[in-house]
Design a protein around this motif. Structure first.
Motif, PDB file in Angstrom:
ATOM      1  N   GLY A  44      41.886 110.344  49.319  1.00  0.00           N
ATOM      2  CA  GLY A  44      42.244 110.005  47.931  1.00  0.00           C
ATOM      3  C   GLY A  44      42.750 111.651  47.553  1.00  0.00           C
ATOM      4  O   GLY A  44      43.299 111.780  46.406  1.00  0.00           O
ATOM      5  N   SER A  45      42.437 112.797  48.281  1.00  0.00           N
ATOM      6  CA  SER A  45      42.760 113.998  47.979  1.00  0.00           C
ATOM      7  C   SER A  45      44.068 114.387  48.644  1.00  0.00           C
ATOM      8  O   SER A  45      44.280 115.682  48.660  1.00  0.00           O
ATOM      9  CB  SER A  45      41.506 114.841  47.902  1.00  0.00           C
ATOM     10  N   TRP A  46      44.666 113.593  49.465  1.00  0.00           N
ATOM     11  CA  TRP A  46      45.570 113.938  50.234  1.00  0.00           C
ATOM     12  C   TRP A  46      46.968 112.773  49.822  1.00  0.00           C
ATOM     13  O   TRP A  46      46.562 111.560  49.761  1.00  0.00           O
ATOM     14  CB  TRP A  46      45.541 113.950  51.692  1.00  0.00           C
ATOM     15  N   PRO A  47      48.195 113.245  49.942  1.00  0.00           N
ATOM     16  CA  PRO A  47      48.952 112.426  49.656  1.00  0.00           C
ATOM     17  C   PRO A  47      49.069 111.129  50.779  1.00  0.00           C
ATOM     18  O   PRO A  47      49.324 111.477  52.164  1.00  0.00           O
ATOM     19  CB  PRO A  47      50.471 113.123  49.772  1.00  0.00           C
ATOM     20  N   SER A  48      49.412 109.941  50.744  1.00  0.00           N
ATOM     21  CA  SER A  48      48.971 108.920  51.446  1.00  0.00           C
ATOM     22  C   SER A  48      50.403 108.873  52.410  1.00  0.00           C
ATOM     23  O   SER A  48      49.968 108.415  53.697  1.00  0.00           O
ATOM     24  CB  SER A  48      48.861 107.375  50.827  1.00  0.00           C
ATOM     25  N   ASP A  49      51.317 109.321  51.905  1.00  0.00           N
ATOM     26  CA  ASP A  49      52.543 109.231  52.719  1.00  0.00           C
ATOM     27  C   ASP A  49      53.101 110.506  53.489  1.00  0.00           C
ATOM     28  O   ASP A  49      54.147 110.777  54.324  1.00  0.00           O
ATOM     29  CB  ASP A  49      53.969 108.945  51.926  1.00  0.00           C
TER      30      ASP A  49
END
Length: 68
Positions: A44-49
């Protein structure tokens, strides 16, 4: 020399390997980077895309500080 080659691979993205890396070694590295990108995105601390290229770039260009 290793850091220079890693930096060059960062600039070139995950599409080329340093000349002294075997195809197997590079495949293991790519596997690690893809798995690490998935784990970081799941936190959740990093863009999923975000692509593994961004993670690689971040790892090799960030100044790390000790926590505490």
């Amino acid at each position: 020399m290793v850091l220079v080659n890693l930096a060059l691979s960062v600039v070139g993205g995950l599409t080329s390997r340093p000349a002294y890396w075997s195809p197997h070694r590079y495949a293991v590295y790519l596997s690690f980077m893809h798995a690490a990108a998935r784990q970081v995105a799941a936190s959740g601390s990093w863009p999923s895309d975000a692509s593994p290229d961004l993670l690689e770039y971040t790892l090799f260009t960030t100044t790390w500080q000790a926590s505490g």
